[in-house]
Design a protein around this motif. Structure first.
Motif, PDB file in Angstrom:
ATOM      1  N   TYR A 295      -1.588  -2.740   0.173  1.00  0.00           N
ATOM      2  CA  TYR A 295      -1.110  -1.864   1.243  1.00  0.00           C
ATOM      3  C   TYR A 295      -2.192  -0.865   1.649  1.00  0.00           C
ATOM      4  O   TYR A 295      -2.425  -0.618   2.834  1.00  0.00           O
TER       5      TYR A 295
ATOM      6  N   TYR B 237       3.409  -4.744  11.139  1.00  0.00           N
ATOM      7  CA  TYR B 237       4.538  -5.480  10.560  1.00  0.00           C
ATOM      8  C   TYR B 237       4.232  -5.878   9.126  1.00  0.00           C
ATOM      9  O   TYR B 237       5.071  -5.730   8.234  1.00  0.00           O
TER      10      TYR B 237
ATOM     11  N   LYS C 238       2.157  -4.372   7.101  1.00  0.00           N
ATOM     12  CA  LYS C 238       2.178  -3.139   6.312  1.00  0.00           C
ATOM     13  C   LYS C 238       3.608  -2.729   5.974  1.00  0.00           C
ATOM     14  O   LYS C 238       3.912  -2.354   4.837  1.00  0.00           O
ATOM     15  N   THR C 239       4.497  -2.801   6.963  1.00  0.00           N
ATOM     16  CA  THR C 239       5.895  -2.417   6.752  1.00  0.00           C
ATOM     17  C   THR C 239       6.548  -3.275   5.676  1.00  0.00           C
ATOM     18  O   THR C 239       7.239  -2.765   4.787  1.00  0.00           O
ATOM     19  N   CYS C 240       6.315  -4.578   5.755  1.00  0.00           N
ATOM     20  CA  CYS C 240       6.940  -5.495   4.796  1.00  0.00           C
ATOM     21  C   CYS C 240       6.359  -5.339   3.395  1.00  0.00           C
ATOM     22  O   CYS C 240       7.086  -5.431   2.392  1.00  0.00           O
TER      23      CYS C 240
ATOM     24  N   ILE D  40       9.659   3.875   6.048  1.00  0.00           N
ATOM     25  CA  ILE D  40       9.911   2.723   6.919  1.00  0.00           C
ATOM     26  C   ILE D  40      10.966   3.079   7.966  1.00  0.00           C
ATOM     27  O   ILE D  40      10.832   2.731   9.149  1.00  0.00           O
TER      28      ILE D  40
ATOM     29  N   THR E 212       9.392   4.948  10.832  1.00  0.00           N
ATOM     30  CA  THR E 212       8.250   4.378  11.556  1.00  0.00           C
ATOM     31  C   THR E 212       8.422   2.954  12.059  1.00  0.00           C
ATOM     32  O   THR E 212       7.649   2.512  12.903  1.00  0.00           O
ATOM     33  N   VAL E 213       9.419   2.216  11.580  1.00  0.00           N
ATOM     34  CA  VAL E 213       9.457   0.775  11.832  1.00  0.00           C
ATOM     35  C   VAL E 213       9.602   0.441  13.316  1.00  0.00           C
ATOM     36  O   VAL E 213       8.932  -0.480  13.820  1.00  0.00           O
TER      37      VAL E 213
ATOM     38  N   THR F 137       6.368   1.100  15.117  1.00  0.00           N
ATOM     39  CA  THR F 137       5.312   0.204  14.623  1.00  0.00           C
ATOM     40  C   THR F 137       5.423  -1.190  15.220  1.00  0.00           C
ATOM     41  O   THR F 137       4.423  -1.802  15.609  1.00  0.00           O
TER      42      THR F 137
ATOM     43  N   ILE G 208      14.753  -4.522   7.302  1.00  0.00           N
ATOM     44  CA  ILE G 208      13.824  -3.405   7.514  1.00  0.00           C
ATOM     45  C   ILE G 208      14.237  -2.546   8.711  1.00  0.00           C
ATOM     46  O   ILE G 208      13.445  -1.736   9.200  1.00  0.00           O
TER      47      ILE G 208
ATOM     48  N   GLY H  47      -0.447   6.129   7.191  1.00  0.00           N
ATOM     49  CA  GLY H  47       0.914   5.753   6.840  1.00  0.00           C
ATOM     50  C   GLY H  47       1.426   6.543   5.675  1.00  0.00           C
ATOM     51  O   GLY H  47       1.735   5.992   4.634  1.00  0.00           O
TER      52      GLY H  47
END
Length: 330
Positions: A71, A117, A119-121, A162, A165-166, A169, A178, A300
């Protein structure tokens, strides 16, 4: 023995980072030592992804370090390559963590040409793994209590990040796991569990009745909030996972309320002396546990939520000790 719940990890399809990133490097930088260094860095990034996502991870801090390092590198590499559908296009495919699919179709998945995406996952998986590590701790000893509190806090803070920001993002609807509603609920659940661990720690340490009662009361509030989220959000009950959570949160809230009521008279007498539950919980948090690393500012940030429900910004990097930015010179 207290019962806690954890979150399953998302699964990703394999992606070859080497070919497109190396192509960009060789087209952008002249042949020589610098170009070779960047190509080797690309290969290392690809290995990091395989280690973090290409195999089952043990419920251990070393596995969490691997996820956080990947990450971290994603955060570092994002501004250094022109990731977009029109330039450097990398498509990442992830399955919904909670959707198990059906007899006639696979589970829900989403493919996006977006490093944000990815990064989020990855951050979701770090939060999920932290919840699993916390649930594995032995709560009969001091070290286990401290570790569980720390990892539930990390999970809560990451899920909360998340949530915030999701949507910006991805610029599109995410899978339900998510979505802001889902990760917001997960953040509340992890926060409630961290608070319950503080209650167990205070009980183990034979702290004052007022402190124990107020910690129990705050845990009950957090479980109650999580229960309402699970109950009233339109989409969450469709997940079998959240049907199980519903059956968990309501009794947990009741147990904490019962624990709080064991000390009502002493609590009333000492109310003025000890103040409200929120500052008390914050002090216990500071004494018992320090959040693990979060990403550097601008890449982040994750806000580690304390048992007060407030954010505490930490400025330590997620990069494990002796870790460096693979593309630092770029």
């Amino acid at each position: 023995m207290a019962t806690f719940i954890s979150v399953p990890l998302k699964k990703s399809s394999e992606v070859d980072l080497v070919k497109p990133l190396s192509k960009f490097v060789t087209a952008t930088y002249p042949a020589g030592e610098e170009q070779g260094e960047y190509v080797r860095a690309v290969e290392e990034l690809n290995k990091l992804r395989k280690n973090a996502l290409g195999r089952p991870l043990d419920k251990h801090e070393s596995s969490l370090e691997i996820l956080l390092r990947y990450y971290d590198q994603l955060c570092a590499v994002e501004p250094k390559f022109p990731f977009s559908e029109n330039q450097l296009c990398l498509t990442f495919t992830w399955k919904d963590a909670f959707d198990k699919g059906s007899l006639f179709g696979g589970s829900v998945k989403l493919a996006l040409a977006s490093l944000g995406y990815e990064k989020t996952c990855v951050l979701f998986n770090a939060a999920a793994l932290a919840s699993q590590i916390a649930s594995e701790q032995n709560l009969d000893n001091d070290e286990g209590l401290k570790a569980a509190a720390k990892y539930y806090q990390l999970a809560s803070g990451a899920f909360g990040h998340i949530k915030d920001t999701v949507l910006s993002t991805l610029n599109r609807e995410p899978t339900m796991d998510i979505s802001p509603e889902t990760v917001g609920t997960l953040s509340l659940i992890m926060l409630a569990q961290a608070q319950e661990v503080f209650f167990l720690k205070a009980t183990s340490d034979k702290m004052k009745d007022a402190v124990i009662a107020k910690l129990a009361n705050q845990a009950a509030d957090f479980y109650g909030d999580a229960f309402k989220q699970c109950q009233y959000k339109d989409n969450l009950p469709k997940y079998f996972y959240f049907q199980e959570v519903l059956r968990f949160c309501d009794p947990a809230a009741s147990i904490m309320q019962t624990s709080m009521r064991l000390h009502p008279r002493r609590l009333t007498k000492q109310k003025k002396r000890f103040g409200s539950a929120r500052p008390l919980a914050a002090k216990r948090l500071a004494a018992l546990s320090t959040m693990t690393r979060v990403p550097k500012s601008g890449s982040g940030d994750i806000s580690g939520q304390s048992s007060t429900g407030q954010s505490h910004h930490h400025h330590t990097s997620t990069q494990p000790r002796n870790s460096t930015d693979l593309f630092e010179k770029m």
